[in-house]
Design a protein around this motif. Structure first.
Motif, mmCIF file in Angstrom:
data_model
loop_
_atom_site.group_PDB
_atom_site.id
_atom_site.type_symbol
_atom_site.label_atom_id
_atom_site.label_comp_id
_atom_site.label_asym_id
_atom_site.label_seq_id
_atom_site.Cartn_x
_atom_site.Cartn_y
_atom_site.Cartn_z
ATOM 1 N N MET A 133 0.850 -1.197 0.000
ATOM 2 C CA MET A 133 0.000 0.000 0.000
ATOM 3 C C MET A 133 0.880 1.240 0.000
ATOM 4 S SD MET A 133 -3.047 0.997 2.618
ATOM 5 C CE MET A 133 -3.948 -0.449 2.104
ATOM 6 N N SER A 134 0.566 2.213 -0.827
ATOM 7 C CA SER A 134 1.413 3.377 -0.986
ATOM 8 C C SER A 134 1.350 4.284 0.226
ATOM 9 C CB SER A 134 0.979 4.158 -2.232
ATOM 10 O OG SER A 134 -0.281 4.752 -2.025
ATOM 11 N N ASP A 135 2.423 5.121 0.378
ATOM 12 C CA ASP A 135 2.426 6.086 1.476
ATOM 13 C C ASP A 135 1.260 7.052 1.344
ATOM 14 O OD1 ASP A 135 4.672 4.908 2.463
ATOM 15 O OD2 ASP A 135 6.064 6.336 1.543
ATOM 16 N N GLY A 136 0.922 7.421 0.067
ATOM 17 C CA GLY A 136 -0.191 8.333 -0.133
ATOM 18 C C GLY A 136 -1.503 7.763 0.343
ATOM 19 N N LEU A 137 -1.738 6.476 0.098
ATOM 20 C CA LEU A 137 -2.977 5.850 0.552
ATOM 21 C C LEU A 137 -2.982 5.731 2.066
ATOM 22 C CD1 LEU A 137 -5.634 4.675 -0.235
ATOM 23 C CD2 LEU A 137 -4.539 2.464 -0.616
ATOM 24 N N ASP A 138 -1.823 5.455 2.649
ATOM 25 C CA ASP A 138 -1.739 5.424 4.115
ATOM 26 C C ASP A 138 -2.161 6.767 4.706
ATOM 27 O OD1 ASP A 138 -0.860 2.855 4.089
ATOM 28 O OD2 ASP A 138 1.255 3.335 4.407
ATOM 29 N N LEU A 139 -1.646 7.849 4.129
ATOM 30 C CA LEU A 139 -1.989 9.185 4.624
ATOM 31 C C LEU A 139 -3.467 9.476 4.424
ATOM 32 C CD1 LEU A 139 1.116 11.191 3.340
ATOM 33 C CD2 LEU A 139 0.583 10.574 5.705
ATOM 34 N N PHE A 140 -4.018 8.998 3.302
ATOM 35 C CA PHE A 140 -5.445 9.184 3.041
ATOM 36 C C PHE A 140 -6.268 8.494 4.110
ATOM 37 C CE2 PHE A 140 -9.254 7.345 0.935
ATOM 38 C CZ PHE A 140 -9.963 8.529 0.785
ATOM 39 N N ARG A 141 -5.915 7.240 4.441
ATOM 40 C CA ARG A 141 -6.643 6.509 5.480
ATOM 41 C C ARG A 141 -6.532 7.220 6.818
ATOM 42 N NH1 ARG A 141 -10.083 3.981 2.516
ATOM 43 N NH2 ARG A 141 -9.131 2.600 1.016
ATOM 44 N N ASP A 169 -9.957 -20.854 14.570
ATOM 45 C CA ASP A 169 -10.678 -21.355 15.749
ATOM 46 C C ASP A 169 -11.476 -20.257 16.448
ATOM 47 O OD1 ASP A 169 -9.574 -23.888 15.312
ATOM 48 O OD2 ASP A 169 -7.826 -23.461 16.559
ATOM 49 N N GLY A 170 -12.050 -19.365 15.642
ATOM 50 C CA GLY A 170 -12.920 -18.324 16.178
ATOM 51 C C GLY A 170 -12.231 -17.070 16.653
ATOM 52 N N ALA A 171 -10.900 -17.054 16.646
ATOM 53 C CA ALA A 171 -10.151 -15.901 17.156
ATOM 54 C C ALA A 171 -9.401 -15.201 16.030
ATOM 55 C CB ALA A 171 -9.166 -16.341 18.230
ATOM 56 N N VAL A 172 -9.211 -13.888 16.170
ATOM 57 C CA VAL A 172 -8.369 -13.135 15.247
ATOM 58 C C VAL A 172 -6.928 -13.316 15.703
ATOM 59 C CG1 VAL A 172 -7.794 -10.868 14.327
ATOM 60 C CG2 VAL A 172 -10.192 -11.467 14.748
ATOM 61 N N ILE A 173 -6.106 -13.940 14.872
ATOM 62 C CA ILE A 173 -4.734 -14.242 15.286
ATOM 63 C C ILE A 173 -3.713 -13.292 14.679
ATOM 64 C CG2 ILE A 173 -5.197 -16.680 15.744
ATOM 65 C CD1 ILE A 173 -3.669 -16.971 12.862
ATOM 66 N N GLU A 174 -4.117 -12.551 13.637
ATOM 67 C CA GLU A 174 -3.213 -11.584 13.029
ATOM 68 C C GLU A 174 -4.038 -10.588 12.236
ATOM 69 O OE1 GLU A 174 0.935 -11.403 10.383
ATOM 70 O OE2 GLU A 174 0.094 -13.334 11.010
ATOM 71 N N GLN A 175 -3.607 -9.337 12.251
ATOM 72 C CA GLN A 175 -4.288 -8.329 11.444
ATOM 73 C C GLN A 175 -3.325 -7.209 11.119
ATOM 74 O OE1 GLN A 175 -7.430 -6.011 13.467
ATOM 75 N NE2 GLN A 175 -6.855 -7.076 15.339
ATOM 76 N N GLY A 176 -3.635 -6.489 10.044
ATOM 77 C CA GLY A 176 -2.790 -5.387 9.607
ATOM 78 C C GLY A 176 -3.118 -5.017 8.180
ATOM 79 N N LEU A 177 -2.306 -4.135 7.584
ATOM 80 C CA LEU A 177 -2.487 -3.797 6.182
ATOM 81 C C LEU A 177 -2.348 -5.058 5.338
ATOM 82 C CD1 LEU A 177 -0.433 -0.475 5.976
ATOM 83 C CD2 LEU A 177 -2.892 -0.746 6.288
ATOM 84 N N THR A 178 -3.170 -5.182 4.324
ATOM 85 C CA THR A 178 -3.244 -6.429 3.562
ATOM 86 C C THR A 178 -1.893 -6.858 3.015
ATOM 87 O OG1 THR A 178 -5.553 -6.050 2.961
ATOM 88 C CG2 THR A 178 -4.301 -7.543 1.565
ATOM 89 N N ASP A 179 -1.189 -5.947 2.358
ATOM 90 C CA ASP A 179 0.096 -6.326 1.764
ATOM 91 C C ASP A 179 1.090 -6.749 2.827
ATOM 92 O OD1 ASP A 179 -0.851 -5.857 -0.755
ATOM 93 O OD2 ASP A 179 0.060 -3.878 -0.978
ATOM 94 N N GLN A 180 1.078 -6.075 3.969
ATOM 95 C CA GLN A 180 2.012 -6.441 5.035
ATOM 96 C C GLN A 180 1.718 -7.835 5.570
ATOM 97 O OE1 GLN A 180 1.737 -3.295 7.936
ATOM 98 N NE2 GLN A 180 3.025 -1.896 6.755
ATOM 99 N N VAL A 181 0.435 -8.131 5.787
ATOM 100 C CA VAL A 181 0.070 -9.441 6.330
ATOM 101 C C VAL A 181 0.415 -10.554 5.340
ATOM 102 C CG1 VAL A 181 -1.857 -10.904 7.050
ATOM 103 C CG2 VAL A 181 -1.743 -8.531 7.833
ATOM 104 N N LEU A 182 0.129 -10.329 4.065
ATOM 105 C CA LEU A 182 0.355 -11.380 3.079
ATOM 106 C C LEU A 182 1.821 -11.525 2.685
ATOM 107 C CD1 LEU A 182 -2.727 -10.936 0.706
ATOM 108 C CD2 LEU A 182 -2.434 -12.523 2.619
#
Length: 269
Positions: A1-9, A239-252
């Motif tokens: 994700m670009s720096d510009g989109l990060d700033l937009f969010r 197993d019903g729990a969120v085990i990881e989260q973050g920006l999509t590109d970073q997680v993948l």
């Protein structure tokens, strides 16, 4: 994700209320955990993906978020025209009214989201009537325009959905959901069961419409390629729990949890 989109969010978060504020959502089925202690906020224009294998809890969570299932614990606050309302602490008529105004749901099987005995134009027009539109000519004009936007020949406005292919039925369901311009859309495996070529065209359509309309969306999928293409942020469930989260590109691209590493390596191998 670009720096510009990060700033937009970041500017969106600083300037507005979240569309969705989820705190401690838990759903139990006897002793079995459907989902447990899920927390997040969703901002205008942001697309959140929820991924995991079958049985991970993602569909249970989606049903709680969309007001279709009552959670065992926790709350779902929804921005209804500037007022945060507790979706599960409303009377049934109030909840239905809020869902008509602010929410849309795209089901995996379009037959779950369409009236199969009503014409294509009627399916789209019903959503406008639900929000109070009554002028037949304007409703038909809007329905015609939305068929065009989802790349269905407007000449088929009077055809029944069962006369359409599976991909066209899904396009029609998307038109039915988006015509009323909901602030928040839930999508459950929106390309599941479709041929690869049909999936690709539908994903391009979804991506362009979500961006164009600045819709906040939650997408449940087991397909990481779909998640990468459509989502800004990702939650991985097991197993019903969120085990990881973050920006999509970073997680993948740089998964931290062993389970996420297995998911991504299975796609790449």
């Amino acid at each position: 994700m670009s720096d510009g989109l990060d700033l937009f969010r970041q500017s969106l978060q600083a300037a507005s209320h979240p569309v969705l504020d989820v705190s401690g959502i838990t759903r139990l089925y006897g002793e079995r955990i459907g989902c447990a202690d899920v927390n997040f906020r969703l901002w205008p224009g942001e697309v959140l993906g929820i991924v995991g294998e079958s049985g991970s809890g993602k569909s249970t969570l989606l049903r709680c978020l969309a007001g279709l299932d009552q959670p065992t614990a926790g709350r779902v606050l929804l921005d209804d025209h500037g007022t945060m309302v507790d979706l599960h602490n409303l009377s049934e008529p109030q909840r239905r009214a809020v869902m008509r105004r602010a929410l849309g749901i795209v089901h995996q099987n379009p037959r779950d989201g369409l009236r199969m005995d009503v014409s294509a134009g009627g399916n789209v027009g019903e959503r406008l009537m639900d929000r109070g539109d009554r002028h037949y000519g304007k409703i038909r004009t809007s329905a015609t325009e939305w068929l065009r936007r989802v790349e269905i020949d407007p000449a088929r406005i009077d055809d029944l959905p069962r006369q359409f292919s599976g991909g066209m039925q899904q396009r029609l369901q998307i038109a039915r959901v988006l015509v009323s311009e909901p602030r928040l859309v839930f999508m459950d495996e929106p390309t599941g069961g479709l041929d690869v070529s049909v999936q690709a065209k539908l994903l391009d359509l979804l991506r362009s419409l979500v961006r164009e309309l600045n819709i906040a969306a939650v997408i449940v999928t087991h397909d990481l390629a779909v998640a990468r293409l459509l989502t800004d942020r990702l939650m991985v469930m097991k197993d019903g729990a969120v085990i990881e989260q973050g920006l999509t590109d970073q997680v993948l691209d740089d998964p931290q949890h062993a389970y996420t590493q297995l998911l991504t390596s299975a796609v790449l191998s």
